[in-house]
Design an enzyme around this catalytic site. Sequence first.
Site, mmCIF file in Angstrom:
data_model
loop_
_atom_site.group_PDB
_atom_site.id
_atom_site.type_symbol
_atom_site.label_atom_id
_atom_site.label_comp_id
_atom_site.label_asym_id
_atom_site.label_seq_id
_atom_site.Cartn_x
_atom_site.Cartn_y
_atom_site.Cartn_z
ATOM 1 N N LYS A 111 -5.858 -1.628 -12.446
ATOM 2 C CA LYS A 111 -5.105 -0.967 -11.372
ATOM 3 C C LYS A 111 -5.391 -1.700 -10.074
ATOM 4 O O LYS A 111 -6.456 -2.314 -9.914
ATOM 5 C CB LYS A 111 -5.510 0.504 -11.244
ATOM 6 C CG LYS A 111 -4.427 1.386 -10.657
ATOM 7 C CD LYS A 111 -3.333 1.692 -11.660
ATOM 8 C CE LYS A 111 -2.298 2.657 -11.079
ATOM 9 N NZ LYS A 111 -1.280 3.028 -12.076
ATOM 10 N N ASP A 151 3.856 1.466 -8.724
ATOM 11 C CA ASP A 151 3.157 2.752 -8.668
ATOM 12 C C ASP A 151 3.653 3.420 -7.388
ATOM 13 O O ASP A 151 4.681 3.019 -6.822
ATOM 14 C CB ASP A 151 1.632 2.551 -8.678
ATOM 15 C CG ASP A 151 0.859 3.828 -8.995
ATOM 16 O OD1 ASP A 151 0.739 4.168 -10.176
ATOM 17 O OD2 ASP A 151 0.394 4.503 -8.041
#
Length: 456
Positions: A111, A151
Amino acid sequence: MVLASEPEFEQARNELASCIAPFLEKHPEYATAFEIVQVPERVIQFRVVWEDDQGKPHVQRGYRVQFNSSLGPYKGGLRLHPTVNLSILKFLGFEQIFKNALTGINMGGGKGGSDFDPKGKSDNEIRRFCYAFMQELSRHIGADTDVPAGDIGTGGREIGFLFGAYKKLRNEWVGVLTGKGPTWGGSFTRPEATGYGLIYYCQEMIPYLNPTNSSSGISFSNPETKVLISGSGNVAQYAALKVLELGAKVMSLSDSKGALIACDDKGFTKEDIEKIAALKLKQGVLDAVVRDGLEWHAGKRPWTLVAQADIALPCATQNEVSEEEAHALLKAGVRLVAEGSNMGCTQEAIDVFEASRRAGGESAVWYAPGKASNCGGVAVSGLEMAQNSARLQWTTEEVDDKLKGIMQRCFATTYKVGAEYSVEQGSSVLPSLVVGANIAGFKKVADAMREHGDWW
């Protein structure tokens, strides 16, 4: 070691630890793997200097947490939001490891992102930030190394700028990012995938809540079934559209400013969702969509605002359902809670749902964690990677069929493992999907790590 300054990561780690406890009792040798898997393989932190439209420089913090590559290249989104910090990205990357494992596609977990806020910025300012961000990130990613995606704050526009910057810096066209435009390497159904996949997963759960297959039971094809959804971004929009397409009612959506609630028992319409999608592109607030039958509740979340509902789908951000709100959902008659967001429920809320499940009976709530129920988004990202590697593009129908199959297999796995390791007994007690998801994902990753010699 988990630092006190990393509360989100500690919460995610503790959830895994509690869920895999019955597995470790039977297989204590895996305790070593658990100690190793909670430490990222690599954490990259860097500064990003960009210029606004007045020529003034600004500095942001950039991150990429490359958590685990046992099953494939690091895979996970880039979040652009002022709240981004290392704790949040470590929690998201840690969850991503096991979520990706449950898809059955060869992807590791990672991430990244920045505390840059795209809201209120011009397209040129966002482009300059993306180019500055990629100038450093490009050193650490690649089609077979680390493949970021979108995201919160990182949509198609941002992915386009990031891809263009990477292509110029590296002088190569490779599938280094997913969520690309469908005319230049993207996959059909990628924007819809997380929301659609969430509903496909719920469709696998519903028959167990209606053992008699009664036409009056909870079902997306039953127009009396009421669905609460939080959020109003990509996941919430497409989950809502799929619910409407199947025939049930959507009773809520929300944003960071408040909740929009259907108060006339008719629910949201497709036109409402389309207006919300257009509004979000302009960074507007949902109160602008108020009409007869839709009420705006400033500063509220949907969970305490509806007297009766059947299904609750948190689709906004982490920890958006509290213990108090979990009790409110039980009181409203909700039978199914599935996360479209990552770690959407607090641990206290999960405890409420799990206690209800263990109690059994016709009013029991069945909870599905995000690492299982929202894995459709990263699954189609994996399918996008496969299409890029083959230099081809599957049709919308082909991708949707593959997505359905992935969500069905994910549910079957989490159900089977949950049934094996849930401590409750009794025919009326459903297995714990949160236990099943965590154990299944952890074991798959741990076995690969062992075969690579990471532990023995």
